[in-house]
Structures are given as C-alpha cells and as structure tokens.
Design a protein around this motif. Structure first.
Motif, PDB file in Angstrom:
ATOM      1  N   VAL A   1       9.672   7.677  11.752  1.00  0.00           N
ATOM      2  CA  VAL A   1      10.325   8.941  11.410  1.00  0.00           C
ATOM      3  C   VAL A   1      11.751   8.644  10.970  1.00  0.00           C
ATOM      4  CG1 VAL A   1      11.030  11.214  12.221  1.00  0.00           C
ATOM      5  CG2 VAL A   1       8.938  10.171  13.115  1.00  0.00           C
ATOM      6  N   ILE A   2      12.216   9.303   9.877  1.00  0.00           N
ATOM      7  CA  ILE A   2      13.596   9.120   9.437  1.00  0.00           C
ATOM      8  C   ILE A   2      14.323  10.456   9.469  1.00  0.00           C
ATOM      9  CG2 ILE A   2      12.843   7.262   7.893  1.00  0.00           C
ATOM     10  CD1 ILE A   2      13.652   9.164   5.552  1.00  0.00           C
ATOM     11  N   GLY A   3      15.674  10.375   9.510  1.00  0.00           N
ATOM     12  CA  GLY A   3      16.487  11.568   9.443  1.00  0.00           C
ATOM     13  C   GLY A   3      16.298  12.286   8.119  1.00  0.00           C
ATOM     14  N   GLY A   4      16.451  13.605   8.124  1.00  0.00           N
ATOM     15  CA  GLY A   4      16.166  14.392   6.944  1.00  0.00           C
ATOM     16  C   GLY A   4      17.409  14.907   6.251  1.00  0.00           C
TER      17      GLY A   4
ATOM     18  N   TRP B   1      10.930  -4.809  15.271  1.00  0.00           N
ATOM     19  CA  TRP B   1      11.612  -5.366  14.094  1.00  0.00           C
ATOM     20  C   TRP B   1      11.430  -4.411  12.922  1.00  0.00           C
ATOM     21  CZ3 TRP B   1      14.778  -9.437  13.257  1.00  0.00           C
ATOM     22  CH2 TRP B   1      15.016  -9.814  11.924  1.00  0.00           C
ATOM     23  N   PHE B   2      12.587  -3.999  12.324  1.00  0.00           N
ATOM     24  CA  PHE B   2      12.582  -3.103  11.161  1.00  0.00           C
ATOM     25  C   PHE B   2      12.929  -3.892   9.901  1.00  0.00           C
ATOM     26  CE2 PHE B   2      12.414   1.130  13.097  1.00  0.00           C
ATOM     27  CZ  PHE B   2      12.769   0.866  14.409  1.00  0.00           C
ATOM     28  N   SER B   3      12.375  -3.488   8.753  1.00  0.00           N
ATOM     29  CA  SER B   3      12.764  -4.047   7.463  1.00  0.00           C
ATOM     30  C   SER B   3      12.559  -2.993   6.383  1.00  0.00           C
ATOM     31  CB  SER B   3      11.972  -5.314   7.138  1.00  0.00           C
ATOM     32  OG  SER B   3      10.579  -5.043   7.087  1.00  0.00           O
ATOM     33  N   VAL B   4      13.214  -3.223   5.209  1.00  0.00           N
ATOM     34  CA  VAL B   4      13.143  -2.264   4.120  1.00  0.00           C
ATOM     35  C   VAL B   4      12.854  -3.009   2.827  1.00  0.00           C
ATOM     36  CG1 VAL B   4      15.642  -2.320   3.731  1.00  0.00           C
ATOM     37  CG2 VAL B   4      14.317  -0.342   2.974  1.00  0.00           C
ATOM     38  N   GLU B   5      12.120  -2.355   1.908  1.00  0.00           N
ATOM     39  CA  GLU B   5      11.720  -2.982   0.645  1.00  0.00           C
ATOM     40  C   GLU B   5      11.814  -1.964  -0.485  1.00  0.00           C
ATOM     41  OE1 GLU B   5       8.110  -5.523   0.613  1.00  0.00           O
ATOM     42  OE2 GLU B   5       7.373  -4.113  -0.912  1.00  0.00           O
ATOM     43  N   ASP B   6      12.157  -2.455  -1.675  1.00  0.00           N
ATOM     44  CA  ASP B   6      12.182  -1.616  -2.868  1.00  0.00           C
ATOM     45  C   ASP B   6      10.769  -1.548  -3.434  1.00  0.00           C
ATOM     46  OD1 ASP B   6      14.426  -1.410  -5.718  1.00  0.00           O
ATOM     47  OD2 ASP B   6      12.557  -0.360  -5.317  1.00  0.00           O
TER      48      ASP B   6
ATOM     49  N   ASN C   1      16.943  10.706  -3.446  1.00  0.00           N
ATOM     50  CA  ASN C   1      15.624  11.001  -4.037  1.00  0.00           C
ATOM     51  C   ASN C   1      14.910   9.755  -4.557  1.00  0.00           C
ATOM     52  OD1 ASN C   1      15.751  13.805  -3.579  1.00  0.00           O
ATOM     53  ND2 ASN C   1      17.010  14.076  -5.407  1.00  0.00           N
ATOM     54  N   ASP C   2      15.523   8.558  -4.424  1.00  0.00           N
ATOM     55  CA  ASP C   2      14.817   7.323  -4.736  1.00  0.00           C
ATOM     56  C   ASP C   2      13.950   6.921  -3.544  1.00  0.00           C
ATOM     57  OD1 ASP C   2      17.311   5.592  -6.807  1.00  0.00           O
ATOM     58  OD2 ASP C   2      15.984   7.299  -7.191  1.00  0.00           O
ATOM     59  N   SER C   3      12.917   6.110  -3.789  1.00  0.00           N
ATOM     60  CA  SER C   3      11.942   5.763  -2.752  1.00  0.00           C
ATOM     61  C   SER C   3      12.266   4.418  -2.103  1.00  0.00           C
ATOM     62  CB  SER C   3      10.539   5.716  -3.349  1.00  0.00           C
ATOM     63  OG  SER C   3      10.154   6.980  -3.814  1.00  0.00           O
ATOM     64  N   LEU C   4      11.877   4.312  -0.820  1.00  0.00           N
ATOM     65  CA  LEU C   4      12.006   3.077  -0.045  1.00  0.00           C
ATOM     66  C   LEU C   4      10.741   2.866   0.759  1.00  0.00           C
ATOM     67  CD1 LEU C   4      15.606   3.514   1.452  1.00  0.00           C
ATOM     68  CD2 LEU C   4      14.921   1.749  -0.177  1.00  0.00           C
ATOM     69  N   LEU C   5      10.395   1.606   1.007  1.00  0.00           N
ATOM     70  CA  LEU C   5       9.334   1.253   1.956  1.00  0.00           C
ATOM     71  C   LEU C   5       9.986   0.736   3.225  1.00  0.00           C
ATOM     72  CD1 LEU C   5       6.512  -0.560  -0.067  1.00  0.00           C
ATOM     73  CD2 LEU C   5       6.233   1.417   1.451  1.00  0.00           C
TER      74      LEU C   5
ATOM     75  N   VAL D   1       1.768  -3.930  12.425  1.00  0.00           N
ATOM     76  CA  VAL D   1       2.690  -3.636  11.326  1.00  0.00           C
ATOM     77  C   VAL D   1       2.372  -2.245  10.796  1.00  0.00           C
ATOM     78  CG1 VAL D   1       3.565  -4.327   9.067  1.00  0.00           C
ATOM     79  CG2 VAL D   1       2.833  -6.080  10.717  1.00  0.00           C
ATOM     80  N   GLU D   2       3.404  -1.428  10.685  1.00  0.00           N
ATOM     81  CA  GLU D   2       3.246  -0.089  10.104  1.00  0.00           C
ATOM     82  C   GLU D   2       4.270   0.081   8.990  1.00  0.00           C
ATOM     83  OE1 GLU D   2       0.916   2.174  10.877  1.00  0.00           O
ATOM     84  OE2 GLU D   2       1.692   3.419   9.242  1.00  0.00           O
ATOM     85  N   GLU D   3       3.872   0.729   7.896  1.00  0.00           N
ATOM     86  CA  GLU D   3       4.799   0.994   6.808  1.00  0.00           C
ATOM     87  C   GLU D   3       4.746   2.452   6.420  1.00  0.00           C
ATOM     88  OE1 GLU D   3       2.507  -1.517   3.861  1.00  0.00           O
ATOM     89  OE2 GLU D   3       3.036   0.198   2.594  1.00  0.00           O
ATOM     90  N   VAL D   4       5.852   2.948   5.856  1.00  0.00           N
ATOM     91  CA  VAL D   4       5.906   4.315   5.393  1.00  0.00           C
ATOM     92  C   VAL D   4       6.789   4.364   4.151  1.00  0.00           C
ATOM     93  CG1 VAL D   4       7.848   4.928   6.908  1.00  0.00           C
ATOM     94  CG2 VAL D   4       6.356   6.720   6.037  1.00  0.00           C
TER      95      VAL D   4
END
Length: 568
Positions: free
Chosen positions: A331-334, A369-374, A419-423, A436-439
C-alpha cells in the motif's frame, strides 16, 4: 357541509380573479410552489398553491386516480390563479395532482402532491381479535377490519401489571394483522386495537395472552480446531433440564489471558472488554485467532437470563502456534498525503502488510526488503524516484505509528513525474522460499492547483445576421503544491451554458506538453446566441463561469466568460 363548500369556493374564486398582472420578465416561467390538497367532504378536494411567475397565461392541472392513467390537462385555469376546487368526486382512493404554469412560449416544471380521498361517514370498530404465540419470540395479532374509511389502526399494549403503552403501534389503513417481535418478558400481554381517522377513534377491541419460553440456566463452551492456527469457539445454551434454548440471546466472549495479539473475530483484542454475538437456535459461534507469538489462552463466555443472572463458563489451556510469512499486500500513500521535501520532491509512505497462511500478522522484527523499478526500462531504477530498501515488521512510520504485521518505508519522487508509473517490489523469507510481491503504482498528485485563462473572455453578437455560435479557448494549467507542472492529469469541464468541443468525451481533458510547456491543456468552449438574453437594454449581457475540476483530487477553479448581444 354546504357552508364549508361555499366558503372554499369563495376563496378559490377570489384567488382566481385576483389581478396579478405584472410587466414581462426576462427570466423563464417558474413552477408553482407549496401545493396543498384538502378533502372538504365526500365529493370534493380543494387545491391551493403559490403563483411564482408573473408572465404565465395560466395553469395546467393533471390528475391521476388510484392506479388509473394520468388525465393530462384535466383542468386549465387562468393567469394568477392560486386555487381550484375539484368537485363531483365519486371514487374513493388516492388522488394525485400535478400543476404547471404555461404561456405561448413554454411550460414550467410541475409541482406534485397526493391525498387519500376517503368516505368520511364510516368508522367502525374492528372485531374478532385473535392472539397467538409464535415459537419463543413473538405474538401475532389478527382482527376483522369493519371500516371503509379509516386512515389506519392504533394498537395499545400492556405487559403484566405495567401501565398501558398507548399508541404502541400505528398501522396503515386496511391492516388486519400485526406481529409483536423480539419479546423478552414472560408475562401476560394485553392488546387493544382501534381504527382512526385524524383525531377520531372507533371503539377498541381487547385481548390477552400469556407469553412463555424456557430461560437459560446453563452454558457450555467447546473449542474446535478451525485450522492449524485459528480455533472455533462454540457456546451452547440450555435450560435447567438441559433442553436446548432455541430463543436468541446476546452471548459475550471475554479474553481472560493469551499471547500478544490474540483476538476474537479480528475485532476483540486484549482483556479489557468483551465481544457480543447473537445466539441462533441456542448456539453462538466465534473464531479465536492467534497473535504474533505462541502461547496459551483462557476465554470466558457468559449470558444474562431473564432474571438478570449472569450464567458463565471459562475454557483454559487453549494453545496457539505462530505461522511463517505467506502473503504480502503493498500500500502506498495517496493524493495529498506527501511531505514537501523541497526542490520539487515529495515523500510518501509505503507499507508492506505481511500475514501468515491464516491471515495472522507475522512476528515483529521480520526482515523486509523494498525496491523500485522503472516499468518502461525493466531491470533499471528510475532516475526520478528512490526508495529506502531495508525495513522490518513493527518499525515506525513518519508519524511514529507501529502496526502488527506491517513494515514501513518511504518513497521520494520528483513532482514533475506525478502520474508516471513505478514498480514496487517487496521481498520476505517464507516457510520454504523467499516471497516476492510486486505492484504497479502511479505517483500521486500532491496538493494540486489549477490555473485558468479564457481567450477571449467575452463573446459578442453585433450584427443581426450573425446567429452562429461563438467560441472561446480555455487554457488550463495544473500544478502541484510545489508548483511543478503536472502532465497526464485528468480534468473535467462544466458550465451552466455552452459546451466544450473535441475529444471522445468533450467534457474530459488530460494535461500534457503544449508548445514546450508541461501541465497544459487547451479546450475550446462554444456558446450559442440564444444563451445570451436579447436587448433591451443594449447590449443584452450574461456571464457564465466555466469550472474545471481535477478528478480524484477534489480541487477546482472557475473562469468567467461574458456574452454580449447587441441585436435581437
């Protein structure tokens, strides 16, 4: 009665003949208001209303009797009328009326009301009152309806030696049955039933019945294994002879002690309160769920019987074991949840909710462990967003909050990429492998604002031959709270007049890059000549506000556009 009709007709004739003529107004017809219907006798209904227009030719009255079709233009009355007497009525039932004003150009909206037209000469008492107990819960009353004009029936009730509960129930006309439900006291129940019209009552009919059921004297508690973690608690209610009490009672469950986080129905936590459920056919069931550590629990179950005696039982040595991580929710902040980090950068909260296979929060200090991807460039980190990687279950967020089974981190992103997307990925060790879970998320708008300019800001009809529509262009600029221009933001256009032009849905637009500048949207708005009042005075003039709303953010602004009409 003849005097009453004569007086009502006199009022109607006076109101209908009153001179209400005024000079014509530019605004359209208004519908009449405050429609009042009154039955005068067994053959007439008086209609009274307020005239809200000064330029009508008259009023059109529609009528509908019971389930019959509407009688359109049933009556036409003249200009300034505020009343009408509907006479020679012979059918009793529901009468509905609609009234609208009209002139040679238009007809207003209508005002509507209804009345039950009844025989005012007949009101007889009901008869043959019968009382019957339904199982352990209710008493049913039935009677014969001997009236043809009642508005309804009034029921009074008396329990034992207590005072009468007058007007205990008010029922509709033509009723002949009532069920008194959810009864508690074992006592004599006495009822009186009478018909009524307004403040007039018929004679009443009276009846009495003794209401009885078996009361609770014994309660048992059994523990069944729901799965390898949760337990099912089954409370059973008996009378003094160990007969099952099928009547519904409120049954309470209380945690005497147990491991941290133990709960009942995921609602009751801790030992300071109790959870209540309703029994069904003598049985009440709840689920006892573990916390984040292993241990034993003790549960008390109790109920209050009719004598207000507390009947209880305690079950001890209920053993629990914790489970390993099994599923993850991200869940992320809105919108408008971000922290201003300066330099056009926002910070929002990211939370990983981690449970075992039975939906229980996992142990504190579980590493995450958190990570982010374009998503546009798989396997690469975005150059406009960063994420704090290491966290653990039970850590604190920016507000100092710590929640069971939740690990917090923060995501920083440049507002210009709203409004750009992130994984976002979350990893945690499970029972036999790494989970592993992704959103896929969208960077949310923070404290949006909208700036509007209309060019031109006024539209003119100067020549009589110029009857076509006129257009203005609305320049929309969407910014966030740090004045970053925002692309890809959906906005909605609205205005009491005119209409937007272009697009599959002309009322919707999306900001983007226009002439090298971000956050912009240009929308043409068209207005018709008839939307501006004609002269005199010269010019006819009206101003409309075009509203632009940022969808999802609840933020809007308006820009005025003025119409001038120099010729008719």
């Amino acid at each position: 009665m003849r005097l009453l009709i004569t007086f009502a007709l006199s009022i109607f004739i006076f109101l209908s003949c009153t001179d209400t003529s005024t000079s014509p107004e530019e605004e359209g017809l208004k519908k009449p208001s405050d429609l009042v219907l009154q039955q005068l006798d067994n053959s007439s209904i008086l209609l009274l209303w307020e005239d809200e227009s000064d330029n009508e030719t008259g009023f059109e009255i529609d009528r509908k009797v019971d389930i019959n079709a509407w009688e359109f233009n049933y009556q036409i009355v003249g200009e300034g009328a505020t009343g009408y007497l509907d006479t020679n009525l012979t059918v009793f039932g529901e009468y509905q009326y609609r009234i609208s004003s009209y002139n040679s150009f238009e007809e207003s909206e209508f005002i509507e009301s209804s009345i039950q037209f009844r025989d005012q000469d007949t009101l007889a008492a009901p008869s043959n009152l019968v009382l019957h107990q339904i199982e352990d819960l209710s008493i049913i009353l039935s009677w014969n309806d001997n009236s043809s004009a009642e508005e309804g029936f009034c029921i009074d009730r008396k329990i034992g030696d207590n005072a009468w509960e007058e007007n205990f129930q008010i029922l509709d006309a033509n009723s002949s049955m009532f069920i008194d439900e959810d009864l508690i006291e074992i006592e004599d129940y006495t009822y009186r039933v009478k018909a009524f019209i307004g403040d007039e009552f018929s004679d009443s009919i009276e009846g009495e019945i003794y209401f009885y059921y078996n009361d609770v004297e014994i309660i048992t508690l059994e523990v069944a294994q729901n799965n390898s973690i949760s337990k099912t608690l089954i409370a059973t209610l008996y009378d003094e002879n160990m007969n099952l009490v099928v009547r519904d009672y409120t049954v309470w469950f209380k945690i005497i002690h147990g491991p941290d986080g133990i709960n009942i129905n995921y609602t009751l936590f801790g030992t300071d309160d109790s959870l209540s459920v309703q029994s069904e056919n003598g049985v009440a069931v709840v689920t006892l769920n573990p916390g984040t550590v292993a241990g034993t629990a003790a549960i008390e179950t109790y109920v209050y019987n009719l004598q207000n005696n507390r009947i209880s039982v305690i079950k001890s040595n209920i053993v629990f074991h914790s489970g390993p991580p099994d599923n993850i929710e991200i869940v992320i902040g809105g919108i408008d949840s971000g922290i201003d980090m300066g330099g056009g950068v926002w910070q929002i909260e990211v939370a990983a909710i981690i449970n075992d296979a039975w939906g229980n929060p996992v142990n504190y200090n579980t590493a995450v462990w958190f990570s982010v991807e374009d998503p546009q460039f798989p396997g690469t980190n975005p150059d406009w967003a960063t994420l704090e990687a290491e966290a653990y279950v039970g850590n604190e967020n920016a507000n100092g909050d710590s929640l069971e089974g939740v690990a917090f981190t923060v995501l920083n992103y440049e507002g210009s990429h709203t409004n750009d997307s992130l994984l976002i990925y979350v990893e945690v060790s499970g029972a036999t492998s790494t989970l592993v879970e992704e959103v896929l998320v969208t960077a949310p708008l923070q404290f949006g604002q909208v700036d509007l300019v209309a060019t031109p800001s006024h539209l003119d009809w100067i020549q009589g031959s110029n009857t076509g529509p006129k257009e203005t262009t609305i320049r929309v600029l969407v910014l966030d709270g740090q004045n970053n221009p925002i692309n890809g933001q959906t906005v909605y256009f609205s205005c009491p007049a005119g209409m937007p032009i272009g697009g599959i849905d002309p009322y919707i637009g999306i900001t983007g890059v226009e002439n090298g500048q971000s956050g912009l949207l240009y929308k043409q708005y068209s207005f018709q000549k008839y939307e501006c009042p004609p002269p005199p005075p010269i010019p006819g003039q009206v101003t409309y506000n075009i509203e632009v709303l940022i969808l999802g953010a609840g933020v809007s602004d308006t820009v005025p556009v003025t119409l001038y009409r120099y010729v008719d």
